[in-house]
Design an enzyme around this catalytic site. Sequence first.
Site, short mmCIF file in Angstrom:
data_model
loop_
_atom_site.label_atom_id
_atom_site.label_comp_id
_atom_site.label_asym_id
_atom_site.label_seq_id
_atom_site.Cartn_x
_atom_site.Cartn_y
_atom_site.Cartn_z
N SER A 108 41.71 36.96 46.45
CA SER A 108 42.02 36.54 45.08
C SER A 108 41.90 35.02 44.95
O SER A 108 40.81 34.49 45.16
CB SER A 108 43.41 37.08 44.71
OG SER A 108 43.68 36.88 43.37
N ASP A 158 38.78 46.07 38.54
CA ASP A 158 39.61 44.85 38.60
C ASP A 158 39.84 44.32 37.19
O ASP A 158 38.88 43.95 36.50
CB ASP A 158 38.89 43.81 39.47
CG ASP A 158 39.77 42.62 39.81
OD1 ASP A 158 40.64 42.27 38.98
OD2 ASP A 158 39.58 42.03 40.88
N HIS A 189 42.49 45.07 41.50
CA HIS A 189 42.55 43.73 42.10
C HIS A 189 43.21 43.76 43.48
O HIS A 189 42.99 42.85 44.27
CB HIS A 189 43.30 42.78 41.15
CG HIS A 189 43.08 41.33 41.46
ND1 HIS A 189 41.86 40.71 41.26
CD2 HIS A 189 43.91 40.38 41.97
CE1 HIS A 189 41.96 39.43 41.64
NE2 HIS A 189 43.20 39.21 42.07
C1 MLT Z 1 42.68 32.74 40.33
O1 MLT Z 1 43.46 32.13 39.62
O2 MLT Z 1 42.16 32.27 41.35
C2 MLT Z 1 42.36 34.13 39.90
O3 MLT Z 1 42.80 34.33 38.60
C3 MLT Z 1 42.94 35.12 40.82
C4 MLT Z 1 44.43 35.02 40.89
O4 MLT Z 1 44.94 34.17 41.59
O5 MLT Z 1 45.11 35.84 40.26
#
Ligand code: MLT
Length: 208
Positions: A108, A158, A189
Amino acid sequence: MTVATASSFTYRHVPATDASRPPLLLLHGTGGDENDLIPLGQMIAPGAAIVSPRGKVLENGMPRFFRRLAEGVFDEADVIRRANDLGDFIAEARERHGLAAPVAVGFSNGANIAAALLLLRPEALAGAVLIRAMTPLADAPKPDLAGKPILMLTGAMDPIIPEANAAELARRFETSGANVEHEVLPAGHSLTQADIRLARDWLGKLRA
Ligand code: MLT
């Protein structure tokens, strides 16, 4: 196992017990820390050295690797600054612990900073496993990624990352010469067993 600070990152280092494996740089998701992904790293690359830093940006108390303006909307100047900072940290940690260039394993937000590193500081990484990554920068110089192995694991359901966005990132890596494997899984996700299996098999093939 040590907890130490370099470039003002708090991080954990686990020495290798299997020298045939490249070191792993573990990069956690929003709200994680340096401890989060260590069990995952040990599962997918048993015996590999591990370096696992904690993101320095706090969002409502949750550590991240760069600032965002909203979910999926990034402060790109901060992405650039933080990717360079992380690149400097990797160089310092390699020197301190006598490590080869690591393979990043990012989830992520951690996958997104790893993607930014590949675009901005490609020499910092020997390769990357990007779990639920999206394009971190609208415009970035075309890096030289010749032959760099990259595994991207995207979730078809996702809610945060449109599949087309992940595909665009894979295409950017490919046109820069990287050796990209991009799997779209029947997942959201969150991390799934399929991610673990695919990452383990892929990392197994990278052994010296
Ligand atoms: C991010 O902010 O890098 C993406 O939205 C993924 C997350 O951290 O939820």
